[in-house]
Design an enzyme around this catalytic site. Sequence first.
Site, PDB file in Angstrom:
ATOM      1  N   SER A  29       0.853  -1.197   0.000  1.00  0.00           N
ATOM      2  CA  SER A  29       0.000   0.000   0.000  1.00  0.00           C
ATOM      3  C   SER A  29       0.883   1.239   0.000  1.00  0.00           C
ATOM      4  CB  SER A  29      -0.929  -0.014   1.216  1.00  0.00           C
ATOM      5  OG  SER A  29      -0.190   0.017   2.410  1.00  0.00           O
ATOM      6  N   LEU A  30       0.549   2.175  -0.887  1.00  0.00           N
ATOM      7  CA  LEU A  30       1.386   3.364  -1.063  1.00  0.00           C
ATOM      8  C   LEU A  30       0.613   4.638  -0.744  1.00  0.00           C
ATOM      9  CD1 LEU A  30       3.072   2.294  -4.464  1.00  0.00           C
ATOM     10  CD2 LEU A  30       3.826   1.772  -2.131  1.00  0.00           C
ATOM     11  N   GLY A  31      -0.294   4.581   0.236  1.00  0.00           N
ATOM     12  CA  GLY A  31      -1.050   5.771   0.636  1.00  0.00           C
ATOM     13  C   GLY A  31      -1.760   6.383  -0.558  1.00  0.00           C
ATOM     14  N   GLY A  84      -4.978   0.537   5.293  1.00  0.00           N
ATOM     15  CA  GLY A  84      -4.241  -0.662   4.878  1.00  0.00           C
ATOM     16  C   GLY A  84      -5.070  -1.923   5.117  1.00  0.00           C
ATOM     17  N   ASP A  85      -5.809  -1.937   6.221  1.00  0.00           N
ATOM     18  CA  ASP A  85      -6.663  -3.100   6.530  1.00  0.00           C
ATOM     19  C   ASP A  85      -7.769  -3.212   5.478  1.00  0.00           C
ATOM     20  OD1 ASP A  85      -5.103  -2.997   8.820  1.00  0.00           O
ATOM     21  OD2 ASP A  85      -6.617  -1.866   9.926  1.00  0.00           O
ATOM     22  N   ASP A 102      -0.671   7.223  -3.268  1.00  0.00           N
ATOM     23  CA  ASP A 102      -0.165   6.708  -4.556  1.00  0.00           C
ATOM     24  C   ASP A 102      -0.767   5.351  -4.905  1.00  0.00           C
ATOM     25  OD1 ASP A 102       1.391   8.890  -5.063  1.00  0.00           O
ATOM     26  OD2 ASP A 102       3.182   8.069  -4.115  1.00  0.00           O
ATOM     27  N   GLY A 103      -1.736   4.880  -4.121  1.00  0.00           N
ATOM     28  CA  GLY A 103      -2.414   3.650  -4.485  1.00  0.00           C
ATOM     29  C   GLY A 103      -1.739   2.399  -3.955  1.00  0.00           C
TER      30      GLY A 103
END
Length: 305
Positions: free
Chosen positions: A217-219, A248-249, A221-222
């Site tokens: 997971s890139l916040g 993230g979950d 940025d998808g």
Amino acid sequence: MTDDLVTVTMNPAVDHTLRIDEPLKSGAVARTDDAQFDAGGKGINVSKYLTALDVSAPATGFLGGPFGRMIRTQLDDDGVPNDFVEIPDRTRLNTTVLSPDAEYKINHDGPTVGEDAVSDLVERVGTHDPDTVVVAGSLPAGVTTDAVDRLARAGEWDTAVDTSGSLLTELDAEYLVCKPNREELGEATGRSVDSIEECAAAAAELRERGFRYVVASLGPDGALLVSESESVHAPAADADVVDTVGAGDALLSGFLAGLARGESETVALQTGVTVAARVVSVSGTRVPDFDGVFDARSGVNVSQT
Ligand SMILES: Nc1ncnc2c1ncn2[C@@H]1O[C@H](COP(=O)(O)OP(=O)(O)OP(=O)(O)O)[C@@H](O)[C@H]1O
Ligand SMILES: O=P(O)(O)OC[C@@]1(O)O[C@H](CO)[C@@H](O)[C@@H]1O
């Protein structure tokens, strides 16, 4: 009893979310009437989101003391199946402060858990005969990654794991999926993770260590998915972000819901970012409205990295 998935939260938390109207000032008392208490901890959140997505995913792990009772009651009231091992020590309370200028999150280390409780947990998971076990969140004092490997090897199930980058490097068993965020990806591989290409290279290296899929997971940025045959990036889906706790979950839940529905890994990734966009649009780890989420995911344009 057979369940699609069982989630394991070794270190659950009551998530206390406070919203204040002014930035925090040292030495001044901030006051608010806007406070929320959610049953939390990463695996519990996955169970909450999956239950709302119609995937059976009872939550287990360790609960103790008044916050433990609060979590159990809230899950029962919300119809989230749960089957926790009771521990003598007290489950923690984690705090998020949402102010106009920032999102602050303070996580307590939590209780100490004994060897016997770990054995009880392994047995408890087995009674559900799940297809997939999701082990998510930090490990409390007294529990090491040996317990995660032990769970992964204790049955015929696949195991998904979401824990810190340094703990990811200590795992020995074979895993279905891990979900590092950008920082954890860097920590687990020692690689630079500034660009999406660098993140994809780090995720590919991590995958070689025993994960069928790495979902990073890139916040904003998808997210990335790296498997034996694919390396794809999905941009974040549009959202009016309230806070990113549980994002993230949510990504992991959507990905697992996709796999549980027999979808391709790429469609499962699209499902993940669509579910995550809904979760960042509500405060704390509250469950958002997931209506239409499986239709909305086709709007996520994935590209090869
Ligand atoms: N600002 C944002 N706008 C839209 N989507 C977002 C945003 N931030 C996060 N997301 C979505 O949520 C997913 C997970 O975010 P992130 O990488 O922040 O997870 P995380 O650090 O594991 O979060 P947490 O530990 O709080 O659960 C991202 O892959 C993305 O799809
Ligand atoms: O301290 P950990 O176990 O790493 O994370 C716990 C936590 O921050 O993760 C969830 C959001 O992902 C929250 O419900 C909870 O407070």
